[in-house]
Design a protein around this motif. Structure first.
Motif, PDB file in Angstrom:
ATOM      1  N   SER A   1       0.816  -1.204   0.000  1.00 20.14           N
ATOM      2  CA  SER A   1       0.000   0.000   0.000  1.00 20.14           C
ATOM      3  C   SER A   1       0.855   1.262   0.000  1.00 20.14           C
ATOM      4  CB  SER A   1      -0.939  -0.002   1.213  1.00 20.14           C
ATOM      5  OG  SER A   1      -1.784   1.129   1.186  1.00 20.14           O
TER       6      SER A   1
ATOM      7  N   ARG B   1     -11.035  -5.618  -2.945  1.00 21.40           N
ATOM      8  CA  ARG B   1     -11.931  -4.500  -3.236  1.00 21.40           C
ATOM      9  C   ARG B   1     -11.179  -3.425  -4.018  1.00 21.40           C
ATOM     10  NH1 ARG B   1     -10.754  -0.457   0.458  1.00 21.40           N
ATOM     11  NH2 ARG B   1      -9.583  -1.110   2.307  1.00 21.40           N
TER      12      ARG B   1
ATOM     13  N   ASP C   1      -9.852   0.167  -5.058  1.00 23.29           N
ATOM     14  CA  ASP C   1      -9.483   1.324  -4.252  1.00 23.29           C
ATOM     15  C   ASP C   1      -8.725   2.299  -5.156  1.00 23.29           C
ATOM     16  OD1 ASP C   1      -8.572   3.190  -2.463  1.00 23.29           O
ATOM     17  OD2 ASP C   1      -7.431   1.810  -1.215  1.00 23.29           O
TER      18      ASP C   1
ATOM     19  N   ARG D   1      -7.163  -3.959  -3.760  1.00 27.42           N
ATOM     20  CA  ARG D   1      -6.621  -4.217  -2.427  1.00 27.42           C
ATOM     21  C   ARG D   1      -7.076  -5.608  -1.964  1.00 27.42           C
ATOM     22  NH1 ARG D   1      -4.457  -0.770   1.264  1.00 27.42           N
ATOM     23  NH2 ARG D   1      -5.064   1.053   0.020  1.00 27.42           N
TER      24      ARG D   1
ATOM     25  N   ALA E   1      -8.065   9.120  -1.122  1.00 27.21           N
ATOM     26  CA  ALA E   1      -8.736   8.243  -0.166  1.00 27.21           C
ATOM     27  C   ALA E   1      -7.774   7.680   0.875  1.00 27.21           C
ATOM     28  CB  ALA E   1      -9.445   7.101  -0.891  1.00 27.21           C
ATOM     29  N   ARG E   2      -6.864   8.521   1.377  1.00 25.18           N
ATOM     30  CA  ARG E   2      -6.010   8.070   2.462  1.00 25.18           C
ATOM     31  C   ARG E   2      -6.761   8.192   3.778  1.00 25.18           C
ATOM     32  NH1 ARG E   2      -1.319  12.115   0.945  1.00 25.18           N
ATOM     33  NH2 ARG E   2      -3.202  13.277   0.408  1.00 25.18           N
TER      34      ARG E   2
END
Length: 488
Positions: free
Chosen positions: A74, A245, A247, A252, A486-487
């Motif tokens: 990530s 999913r 992301d 992820r 989107a962190r």
């Protein structure tokens, strides 16, 4: 069998971290993202030689490559995509590992993902951090491996013709010396990293190749191999892929399922147990750049064994590597012998005899809680990067680069105020309810606790100097309200 017109699906493993090339390679910015010369980074070079745009004509016809599948962590997802975009390559999929679990789960996750999109595809799996400059020779070897996959659906590995009795690599054993034409042979077995005497004997018998960790096989064949030799691993990774999913364009893998995945290499999990193995010998230049000695050799030292990079000056030095990584820093070596000196703004490593022990320095810094152990001076973010210029008791000065069209999060801070001065490009700055368009030499003040955001609306990178003042200046003092990345 794989079709004769099979499109090769590159799978690039780029989630590894290591300390053997500290301080240039660190946990937060490992060596695959580093350029060791004036050219591309190791990741970029790997992606180029496994791309359609860089495909060379190989014996029997040219190779066809699909978009690469990337497997990473990530923390690295944005730098992976940015580095590929910088060289005009768009990944087909970027799979995010919740945590590192070695090569077998990574390869298996990619195979399961491709099984849903390219079930008849052929996977070319490679690490992202090796130096392999002869692309044409590499493509010729891949073409030979593809011939074997198409003929009998073997699992193909690539072996490097050794030029020294290396004790730091694993080996591939053949029943006879490989054909000088580079044709594939049956693989008789794997040999663990040997001692010096064994390595010398294997070099002399001509029946052993270095294990490069590069593989070619059909999606169907590798999944069948996992089903036969590692069914529990297959079940666990299948669950992680099934629960993956989307992301922000990444995929992820399911964190809960991944936590139960075994930490194991693809060699141990499958290759050493399978009986349908072939090896393609590769006599071209290759290096895993696994130590500073390897980087020294790759740098092309002169007759005295001297190699330099950056703003480095050598006076009466021999068998020495001098690297100056900052343009604002000059490294001078005087009368040095058998030394590796790598100078960065925040760290230096030296002594060629003990370069393999760099991890001891990293451990010592980590025990003291010093950020140099793992953090890189330049912190890469999805919107660009920043680097610290000065730090005091109640102030910090940073240089920040924002890529064209990029936007930082709408945020505030509990403990610091900020003053921004634009030095290159144009910035659109939100402070509270006001929006300012700032050009070079203009500035704006952001009071403590006020919501703010910066954007680069232009076509060129925007650079600003940020001066922070306050009682606490840590990166965790950020409250995000909106974030296009989107962190958390």
């Amino acid at each position: 069998m794989a079709e004769a017109s099979a499109e090769i699906c590159p799978v690039i493993l780029c989630g590894g971290v290591g300390t053997r090339l500290w301080p240039l390679s660190r946990r937060h910015h490992p060596k695959q993202f580093v350029a060791f010369d004036e050219g591309p980074t190791l990741l970029q070079a790997t992606a180029r030689r496994m791309s359609r745009s860089d495909a060379a004509e190989a014996p029997g016809g040219g190779l066809e490559f699909a978009a690469p599948t990337m497997v990473t962590r990530s923390d690295f997802r944005f730098v992976v995509t940015q580095q590929l975009q910088d060289i005009g390559i768009d990944p087909g999929a970027v799979l995010i590992e919740p945590e590192g679990r070695n090569t077998a789960p990574a390869v298996l996750a990619a195979a399961l993902h491709l099984a849903a999109t390219r079930p008849e595809g052929v996977m070319l799996v490679a690490p992202s951090d090796h130096a392999l400059p002869d692309t044409a020779a590499f493509h010729a070897a891949v073409a030979e491996g593809l011939r074997v996959v198409q003929a009998r659906d073997d699992l193909v590995t690539f072996g490097i013709t050794p030029d020294r009795p290396e004790t730091g690599y694993g080996y591939l054993r053949l029943d006879a010396p490989p054909d000088a034409s580079g044709r594939a042979a049956r693989l008789a077995g794997f040999v663990e990293k040997p001692d010096a005497a064994t390595a010398q004997a294997m070099l002399e018998d001509g029946c052993h190749l270095w294990n490069a960790g590069i593989f070619l096989f059909s999606v169907r064949a590798i999944l069948a191999a996992f089903e036969t030799h590692a069914p529990e691993l297959l079940a666990a990774v299948r669950q992680a892929v099934a629960g993956a999913r989307p992301d922000l364009g990444f995929l992820r893998l399911d964190e809960a399922a991944w936590a139960g995945v075994e930490d194991i290499s693809v060699d141990y999990a499958v290759m050493e147990r399978a009986d349908n193995l072939s090896v393609v010998p590769f006599a071209g230049h290759w290096s895993d750049l696994g130590s500073w000695q390897a980087v020294h050799a790759e740098a092309g030292p002169d007759a005295a064994g001297l190699a330099t990079a950056g703003a480095a000056v050598a006076i009466e030095c021999d068998n020495t590597l001098l690297r100056a990584e900052s343009p604002d820093q000059v490294l001078v070596g005087l009368g040095l012998s058998n030394i590796v000196a790598v100078a960065m703004p925040d760290a230096v490593v030296a002594d060629k005899n003990r370069a393999q022990e760099v991890k001891l320095a990293v451990s010592a810094l980590r025990e003291r809680g010093l950020p140099q152990a793992e953090e890189f001076p330049r912190d890469h973010r999805p919107w660009g990067w920043f680097e610290r210029l000065a730090l005091g008791g109640r102030f910090q000065v940073k240089r920040i680069l924002v890529n064209p069209g990029a936007t930082l999060s709408l945020q505030s801070h509990h403990h610091r105020a900020e003053h921004w001065i634009v030095v290159e490009g144009t910035a659109r700055v939100t402070v509270g309810e006001e929006v300012h368009l700032l050009s070079e030499n203009q500035s704006v003040y952001v009071p403590l606790g006020v919501r703010h955001r910066m954007e680069n609306p232009g076509k060129v990178p925007m650079v600003l100097i940020e001066v922070q003042t306050g009682g606490y200046l840590g990166e965790d003092d950020i409250v995000r309200y909106e974030d296009v990345y989107a962190r958390g």
